[in-house]
Design a protein around this motif. Structure first.
Motif, mmCIF file in Angstrom:
data_model
loop_
_atom_site.group_PDB
_atom_site.id
_atom_site.type_symbol
_atom_site.label_atom_id
_atom_site.label_comp_id
_atom_site.label_asym_id
_atom_site.label_seq_id
_atom_site.Cartn_x
_atom_site.Cartn_y
_atom_site.Cartn_z
ATOM 1 N N MET A 145 0.821 -1.215 0.000
ATOM 2 C CA MET A 145 0.000 0.000 0.000
ATOM 3 C C MET A 145 0.857 1.269 0.000
ATOM 4 S SD MET A 145 -3.308 1.072 0.732
ATOM 5 C CE MET A 145 -3.619 1.578 2.431
ATOM 6 N N TYR A 146 0.490 2.175 -0.857
ATOM 7 C CA TYR A 146 1.188 3.457 -0.907
ATOM 8 C C TYR A 146 0.201 4.501 -0.403
ATOM 9 C CZ TYR A 146 4.457 0.763 -3.687
ATOM 10 O OH TYR A 146 5.360 -0.186 -4.111
ATOM 11 N N LYS A 147 0.496 5.024 0.770
ATOM 12 C CA LYS A 147 -0.475 5.835 1.475
ATOM 13 C C LYS A 147 -0.648 7.233 0.874
ATOM 14 C CE LYS A 147 -1.769 6.783 6.186
ATOM 15 N NZ LYS A 147 -1.376 6.709 7.574
ATOM 16 N N ILE A 148 -1.888 7.653 0.800
ATOM 17 C CA ILE A 148 -2.192 9.008 0.354
ATOM 18 C C ILE A 148 -2.175 9.918 1.581
ATOM 19 C CG2 ILE A 148 -3.972 10.482 -0.687
ATOM 20 C CD1 ILE A 148 -4.963 7.886 -2.129
ATOM 21 N N LEU A 149 -1.309 10.937 1.553
ATOM 22 C CA LEU A 149 -1.191 11.816 2.719
ATOM 23 C C LEU A 149 -2.092 13.038 2.587
ATOM 24 C CD1 LEU A 149 2.662 11.690 3.318
ATOM 25 C CD2 LEU A 149 0.864 10.248 4.289
ATOM 26 N N LYS A 150 -2.380 13.388 1.315
ATOM 27 C CA LYS A 150 -3.213 14.561 1.106
ATOM 28 C C LYS A 150 -4.005 14.355 -0.170
ATOM 29 C CE LYS A 150 -2.011 19.096 -0.457
ATOM 30 N NZ LYS A 150 -1.005 20.151 -0.456
ATOM 31 N N ALA A 151 -5.273 14.734 -0.153
ATOM 32 C CA ALA A 151 -6.080 14.679 -1.369
ATOM 33 C C ALA A 151 -6.877 15.966 -1.429
ATOM 34 C CB ALA A 151 -7.021 13.482 -1.341
ATOM 35 N N GLU A 152 -6.703 16.716 -2.517
ATOM 36 C CA GLU A 152 -7.297 18.047 -2.563
ATOM 37 C C GLU A 152 -7.890 18.287 -3.945
ATOM 38 O OE1 GLU A 152 -4.357 21.019 -1.420
ATOM 39 O OE2 GLU A 152 -5.330 22.423 -2.777
ATOM 40 N N LYS A 153 -9.061 18.879 -3.962
ATOM 41 C CA LYS A 153 -9.681 19.190 -5.246
ATOM 42 C C LYS A 153 -9.181 20.546 -5.723
ATOM 43 C CE LYS A 153 -14.181 19.047 -7.365
ATOM 44 N NZ LYS A 153 -15.511 18.513 -7.310
ATOM 45 N N ASP A 167 -12.914 21.729 -10.756
ATOM 46 C CA ASP A 167 -13.890 20.694 -11.076
ATOM 47 C C ASP A 167 -13.195 19.525 -11.771
ATOM 48 O OD1 ASP A 167 -16.394 19.525 -11.317
ATOM 49 O OD2 ASP A 167 -16.615 20.284 -13.376
ATOM 50 N N LYS A 168 -13.320 18.344 -11.193
ATOM 51 C CA LYS A 168 -12.763 17.124 -11.772
ATOM 52 C C LYS A 168 -11.238 17.097 -11.856
ATOM 53 C CE LYS A 168 -16.713 15.848 -14.749
ATOM 54 N NZ LYS A 168 -17.578 15.661 -13.610
ATOM 55 N N ILE A 169 -10.573 17.969 -11.120
ATOM 56 C CA ILE A 169 -9.106 17.904 -11.089
ATOM 57 C C ILE A 169 -8.650 17.737 -9.638
ATOM 58 C CG2 ILE A 169 -6.927 19.072 -11.624
ATOM 59 C CD1 ILE A 169 -8.293 20.441 -13.920
ATOM 60 N N ILE A 170 -7.907 16.671 -9.393
ATOM 61 C CA ILE A 170 -7.533 16.304 -8.030
ATOM 62 C C ILE A 170 -6.019 16.290 -7.870
ATOM 63 C CG2 ILE A 170 -7.894 14.551 -6.212
ATOM 64 C CD1 ILE A 170 -10.558 15.167 -7.385
ATOM 65 N N LEU A 171 -5.551 16.766 -6.708
ATOM 66 C CA LEU A 171 -4.129 16.676 -6.383
ATOM 67 C C LEU A 171 -3.961 15.725 -5.203
ATOM 68 C CD1 LEU A 171 -1.552 19.523 -5.923
ATOM 69 C CD2 LEU A 171 -2.040 18.029 -3.978
ATOM 70 N N MET A 172 -2.929 14.893 -5.274
ATOM 71 C CA MET A 172 -2.661 13.991 -4.152
ATOM 72 C C MET A 172 -1.172 13.937 -3.848
ATOM 73 S SD MET A 172 -5.005 10.664 -4.908
ATOM 74 C CE MET A 172 -6.796 10.778 -4.834
ATOM 75 N N ASP A 173 -0.851 13.854 -2.553
ATOM 76 C CA ASP A 173 0.512 13.546 -2.127
ATOM 77 C C ASP A 173 0.525 12.091 -1.691
ATOM 78 O OD1 ASP A 173 1.364 16.077 -2.571
ATOM 79 O OD2 ASP A 173 1.249 16.720 -0.471
ATOM 80 N N VAL A 174 1.447 11.332 -2.249
ATOM 81 C CA VAL A 174 1.488 9.900 -1.972
ATOM 82 C C VAL A 174 2.878 9.528 -1.445
ATOM 83 C CG1 VAL A 174 1.160 7.595 -2.954
ATOM 84 C CG2 VAL A 174 -0.115 9.539 -3.882
ATOM 85 N N LEU A 175 2.876 8.681 -0.420
ATOM 86 C CA LEU A 175 4.131 8.250 0.173
ATOM 87 C C LEU A 175 4.741 7.144 -0.692
ATOM 88 C CD1 LEU A 175 5.841 8.797 2.705
ATOM 89 C CD2 LEU A 175 4.653 6.895 3.814
ATOM 90 N N ALA A 176 5.876 7.441 -1.301
ATOM 91 C CA ALA A 176 6.561 6.465 -2.161
ATOM 92 C C ALA A 176 8.051 6.799 -2.163
ATOM 93 C CB ALA A 176 5.990 6.495 -3.578
#
Ligand SMILES: Cc1cc2nc3c(=O)[nH]c(=O)nc-3n(C[C@H](O)[C@H](O)[C@H](O)COP(=O)(O)OP(=O)(O)OC[C@H]3O[C@@H](n4cnc5c(N)ncnc54)[C@H](O)[C@@H]3O)c2cc1C
Ligand SMILES: Cc1cc2nc3c(=O)[nH]c(=O)nc-3n(C[C@H](O)[C@H](O)[C@H](O)COP(=O)(O)OP(=O)(O)OC[C@H]3O[C@@H](n4cnc5c(N)ncnc54)[C@H](O)[C@@H]3O)c2cc1C
Ligand code: FES
Lengths: 462, 296
Positions: free
Chosen positions: B1-9, B12-21
């Motif tokens: 599992m690669y954890k999502i630390l942040k998920a932000e819109k 509209d329909k565009i998402i940003l995520m910070d993922v631990l990798a």
């Protein structure tokens, strides 16, 4: 009494039924059938079959145990030489190896060595018979790159010797070609491959998926920064080739690797998975090897009319005899002595047909097979919507291009010696398709064993 | 599992995520991408690396909901994770390997369309960190769809924002802005980097050919493995066939056959349409997709 000149027949799914499903085609022997087949072995003193086996399994030895109903003992005999018997029993080209040398084959059919091996290995899987684990680890860290048969075998052997082994795999699943290439109907993934891998895990081997060596990290970094003392490269030969004919980039032209990866690794044949696959109505598969047969039989199961287009004749088909036989039974049509010239594309970029030319066999070429030559003026066109190119593969340069001092030959294969897998770089060993180019599971497994021996020798000398 | 630390819109329909990798974060460079897979049954989805934090071991991705998989992915929250996250894949942007002094003499123009802002950002940021100020044209359909403006502002030389409908910044397509900058506003550029929808890159390239401005594009064809193994991502570049995942994703835009590439990206349109239908209708899916046999 059964005819001793013939093999005890093996049960299979009916051809019509199996042409529409992805379940395993061959059902294998039960114990009674296996014991009966085993009596056909005359236990030759100087057994030729053993010399035909690339890893020299004591074949008469294990068959003797089967004859007596001691299946667990039989498994131990095989286990001395082979790490993946349930797989090899299913995919080895026995007709040109062990069974090709069997004395029984002179007058009648050879002993069904492959099916017996498979029976013994499946028995061990079902009864959860485990390989023996090293009692303590010796503290030496080894990295293995790739989780195909070469990498799995090398890792397993080293773990048994007490090494701390980590396998790095680029894809999200373990098994190499065993999971992304060879289809479910020939090699069940959960029932067989996953269980064989589980055994390697039980030996203490660690696995890290989603690591592309050469990108996520490099061999030099594994050695310098992560403390690995030796590395085995078993990265296979995964790069697909295309023909270079017009129309090859059209929608509906796939490499066999893409087609099979979608179906096997991504399970596109199963509706509940997200990855799509184009079934096709009429499909041409170009090539005649195991890969071509697998692609053809996959397309068939997805509902297409399938033609194998191969430039030589039936005698030269490089695929296992059993696969050709199964493909024909299932209704794959063979257009032999035929070669593609051009793919026709419609206005939306989709394949609509293919121009092919008839061939005839001329003088033998470097491979000893008669060279196919075009018959002038014999071109004709066929209508179709899908073309699958199965022309062979070569090693991926990702590793060789990012590792200092690792020698490759002109086919991009890593140069390594056969006996110990030693490469031009100290502490780095290699084997399997990455060294030989596309070959077989058993040869890759043998190379994995050689590499384990090489690494052990190297670290003991240090 | 690669954890999502942040998920932000972001829009509209565009998402940003910070993922631990951490492995990816340690080795990635501008221009490279990752492949993510949500769960056991998910597709392998390629996404450009938008930002990275080597210390924290995180990768930032920005994606647009365009089909079944990306729509499903948009439901993931901080604390959830991806089953698989592999990278960095592909080659780094060419300038990363160039001699810094030569590079400093070049004037670079970035053109970002839509989510293309995400792959442009790490490149402009890298240049900024190496003392080079590149100009950026940031285009979007409308005001609400402009993303990463603040972030780009902080690292770009001049930032020109434009919207197709004129609701924010300049008015018109990114091509209009590029043409104005060069022909009316007397700007000179040595290299252009255009990243966005294929159709946008195609038109930027047609323009820059006319302007004799060398242009690099980042191609986003359909991919499967992303390691050179399948050829799904192949493109015609000049007289050669290239695999975008290992030879790219960046190529000389004046050599890319965009028409072919756009046709290739439509290959699964009907299959994907069915997948979308299945997703929208969920358990109530009763045929109509032509695939499941309906009610029988
Ligand atoms: C469709 C198909 C059918 C076949 N049928 C048969 C058959 O019936 N009988 C038979 O004997 N042989 C068959 N073969 C051939 C056989 O499968 C191969 O010879 C064998 O798998 C080679 O094993 P390997 O371990 O060398 O490589 P592979 O099985 O190719 O495994 C290599 C692994 O390394 C990984 N890897 C590659 N690069 C990297 C990297 N940079 N970092 C990390 N990991 C990496 C790959 O993802 C892969 O998992 C078939 C092959 C195919 C494609
Ligand atoms: C190297 C690379 C980097 C990428 N980086 C990003 C990124 O940073 N952010 C991002 O949002 N996307 C990026 N993409 C595109 C992204 O991978 C796709 O949008 C995604 O795979 C679509 O999956 P889906 O199942 O949701 O949509 P699908 O169901 O596969 O597609 C739905 C519809 O969208 C269209 N479509 C498919 N792919 C694209 C595309 N690339 N662009 C426009 N329309 C498309 C299809 O034709 C289809 O009609 C990148 C692609 C590549 C190859
Ligand atoms: S995605 Fe498979 S080769 Fe590029």
């Amino acid at each position: 009494m059964a005819d001793v000149l013939k093999k005890v027949p093996v049960r299979e799914q009916d051809a019509k039924v199996r042409a529409t499903n992805f379940e395993e085609v061959c059902l294998g022997y039960n114990q009674e059938e296996a014991m009966e087949e085993a009596t056909r072995c005359i236990n030759c003193k100087n057994a030729k079959c053993v010399s035909g086996c690339p890893v020299a399994i004591d074949i008469p030895g294990f068959i003797k145990e089967v004859k007596e109903g001691k299946i667990e003992e039989a498994y131990k005999v095989i286990g001395k030489s082979s790490a993946l018997p349930a797989i090899c029993g299913r995919v080895c080209p026995q007709e040109s190896q062990c069974e090709g040398k069997c004395i029984r084959g002179i007058k009648g059919e050879p002993v069904s060595i492959g099916k017996l091996e498979r029976f013994v290995a499946d028995y061990a899987l079902e009864h959860d018979i485990k390989p023996e684990k090293a009692e303590t680890t010796n503290g030496h860290k080894i990295a293995v790159i790739g989780s195909g048969p070469a990498g799995l075998t090398c890792a397993g052997d080293l773990a048994k010797m007490g090494y701390e082994v980590t396998v790095f795999e680029a894809l999200h699943e373990l098994g190499g070609v065993l999971v992304y290439g060879i289809p479910e109907f020939r090699l069940p993934k959960q029932k067989v491959v996953a269980k064989e891998i589980e055994k390697v895990k039980e030996l203490g081997v660690k696995f890290e998926t989603n690591v592309v060596i050469g990108k996520s990290t490099t061999i030099d970094q594994l050695i310098e920064e992560e403390g690995f003392e030796a590395v085995f490269i078993g990265s296979g030969a995964g790069l697909p080739m295309f023909m270079g004919i017009p129309g090859e980039n059209a929608n509906g032209v796939f490499s066999a690797n893409e087609y099979l990866t979608r179906s096997n690794l991504m399970k596109a044949f199963d509706e509940s998975y997200d990855t799509p696959i184009v079934g096709g109505k009429k499909v041409a598969v170009v090539g005649g090897g195991n890969v071509a047969m697998d692609a053809a039989r996959t397309a068939l199961r997805l509902g297409a009319e399938v033609h194998i287009v191969y430039r030589r004749s039936e005698a030269e088909l490089p695929a296992r005899v059993e696969e050709v036989h199964h493909a024909k039974e299932e209704g794959v049509i063979f257009d032999l002595l035929t070669n593609p010239k051009e793919i026709f594309v419609d206005e939306n970029g989709n394949v609509k047909g293919m121009k092919v030319i008839r061939m005839e066999l001329g003088e033998p070429d470097a491979s000893g097979r008669r060279r196919p030559v075009e018959i002038p003026g014999s071109e004709y066109e066929i209508e179709l919507d899908t073309v699958i190119m199965s022309l062979g593969t070569s090693p991926n340069p990702l590793i060789s291009s990012t590792t200092k001092g690792l020698e490759t030959n002109k086919w991009k294969c890593i140069v390594a010696d056969e006996e110990l897998g030693k490469t031009s770089k100290e502490g780095v060993y290699a084997g399997g398709d990455a060294v030989t180019g596309a070959a077989t599971v058993i040869l890759a497994m043998g190379a994995g064993k050689a590499g384990a021996k090489g690494i052990d020798t190297y670290l003991k000398e240090e | 599992m690669y954890k999502i630390l942040k998920a932000e819109k972001l829009a509209d329909k565009i998402i940003l995520m910070d993922v631990l990798a951490p492995r990816v974060a340690k080795h990635c460079q501008p221009g490279q991408f990752v492949i993510v897979k949500m769960d056991d049954k998910g597709e392998r989805i390629p996404l450009t690396i938008c930002d990275y934090d080597r210390e924290a071991g995180t990768i930032t991705i920005v994606f647009q909901e365009v089909g079944a998989s990306t729509v499903k992915m948009a439901d993931l929250k901080a604390g959830d994770g991806f089953r698989d996250f592999v990278g960095p894949l592909g080659c780094t942007s060419e300038f990363v390997l160039e001699d810094l002094e030569t590079l400093k003499k070049k004037k670079m123009l970035f053109v970002a369309g839509g989510v293309g802002a995400a792959p442009v950002y790490p490149q402009v940021k890298w240049l900024h960190q190496h003392g080079i100020a590149a100009d950026v044209v940031l285009g979007a359909k409308t005001k609400d769809m402009v993303i990463l403006e603040k972030e780009l502002e902080a690292v770009a030389g001049n930032l020109y924002v434009t919207t197709d409908d004129g609701s924010y910044g300049r008015s018109g397509m990114v091509t209009t802005v590029v043409e104005d900058l060069v022909q009316k506003e007397g700007k000179h550029y040595d290299v252009c980097v255009a990243i966005g929808p294929m159709i946008m890159m195609k038109f930027v390239c047609l323009l820059t050919k006319k302007l004799e401005l060398p242009t690099i594009v980042s191609m986003n064809p359909i991919m499967v493995d992303g390691t050179g193994m399948c050829g799904a991502c192949r493109l015609q570049v000049g007289d050669q066939i290239k695999f975008a995942c290992v030879d790219g994703p960046e190529f000389d835009g004046h050599l890319v056959d965009f028409d072919q590439a756009m046709k290739r990206s439509q290959m699964y349109k009907t299959e994907e349409g069915r997948a979308m239908l299945k997703l929208q209708e969920g358990d109530t899916h009763h045929g109509g997709c032509g695939n499941c046999g309906g009610d029988n």
